[in-house]
Design an enzyme around this catalytic site. Structure first.
Site, mmCIF file in Angstrom:
data_model
loop_
_atom_site.group_PDB
_atom_site.id
_atom_site.type_symbol
_atom_site.label_atom_id
_atom_site.label_comp_id
_atom_site.label_asym_id
_atom_site.label_seq_id
_atom_site.Cartn_x
_atom_site.Cartn_y
_atom_site.Cartn_z
ATOM 1 N N GLY A 191 5.406 2.115 6.152
ATOM 2 C CA GLY A 191 6.091 3.347 6.565
ATOM 3 C C GLY A 191 5.612 3.848 7.917
ATOM 4 O O GLY A 191 6.404 4.300 8.751
ATOM 5 N N CYS A 192 4.310 3.772 8.142
ATOM 6 C CA CYS A 192 3.737 4.264 9.402
ATOM 7 C C CYS A 192 4.163 3.381 10.572
ATOM 8 O O CYS A 192 4.414 3.884 11.673
ATOM 9 C CB CYS A 192 2.218 4.326 9.296
ATOM 10 N N THR A 193 4.245 2.088 10.338
ATOM 11 C CA THR A 193 4.695 1.170 11.382
ATOM 12 C C THR A 193 6.158 1.450 11.727
ATOM 13 O O THR A 193 6.518 1.546 12.911
ATOM 14 C CB THR A 193 4.502 -0.292 10.933
#
Length: 155
Positions: free
Chosen positions: A44-46
């Site tokens: 998700g962060c990527t």
């Protein structure tokens, strides 16, 4: 407990980033998207970082800078920036000072256990250093488009 309030100036802070110190002075004079995310190199962060990266020119055209924040180290951030070709700095907040200031530390369930972590959140700060919009507990899909539209409407 969050110390930031919509419609009020961001409290004084100073934090180390991959591009030197970020503080209130660095936020003045342009729009700033300050986004908090749980961890470098996670799915998700990527995706969120890639979405900001892919729309950086649209934000720049509105005189808006993007700055990411997590508890990861400067070294981890540097690797994440290199791997994803991120054109914006990432703040390392291992002591959770900035996270506490913005009230993004939450208890979350991970694999049936309660863990303390960053709640994915984004804050829009105007050129005078005033918090004008916040998104807390957000979902990644469509979020960057929503932030960009908010900047367009406000700028």
């Amino acid at each position: 407990m969050s110390e930031v309030t919509l419609g009020k100036a961001i409290p004084k802070f100073s934090a180390e980033s991959t591009d030197g110190v970020v503080d209130n002075a660095r936020l003045k004079g342009k729009w700033t998207v300050l986004y908090f995310y749980p961890k470098d190199n996670t799915p998700g962060c990527t995706t969120q970082a890639q979405n900001f990266r892919d729309q950086i020119n649209e934000f720049a055209a509105l005189d808006c800078q993007i700055i990411g924040v997590s508890r990861d180290s400067i070294k981890s951030h540097g690797n994440f920036i290199d791997k994803q070709s991120l054109p914006f700095p990432l703040i390392s907040d291992p002591e959770e000072t900035l996270c506490e200031l913005f009230g993004v530390m939450k208890l979350k369930n991970m694999y049936g256990k309660q863990v303390r972590g960053i709640e994915r959140s984004t804050f829009l700060i105007n050129p005078k250093g005033i918090l004008v919009q916040e998104w807390r507990g957000l979902k990644v899909p469509g979020h960057v488009d929503q932030v960009l539209q908010t900047v367009k409407d406000a700028a």
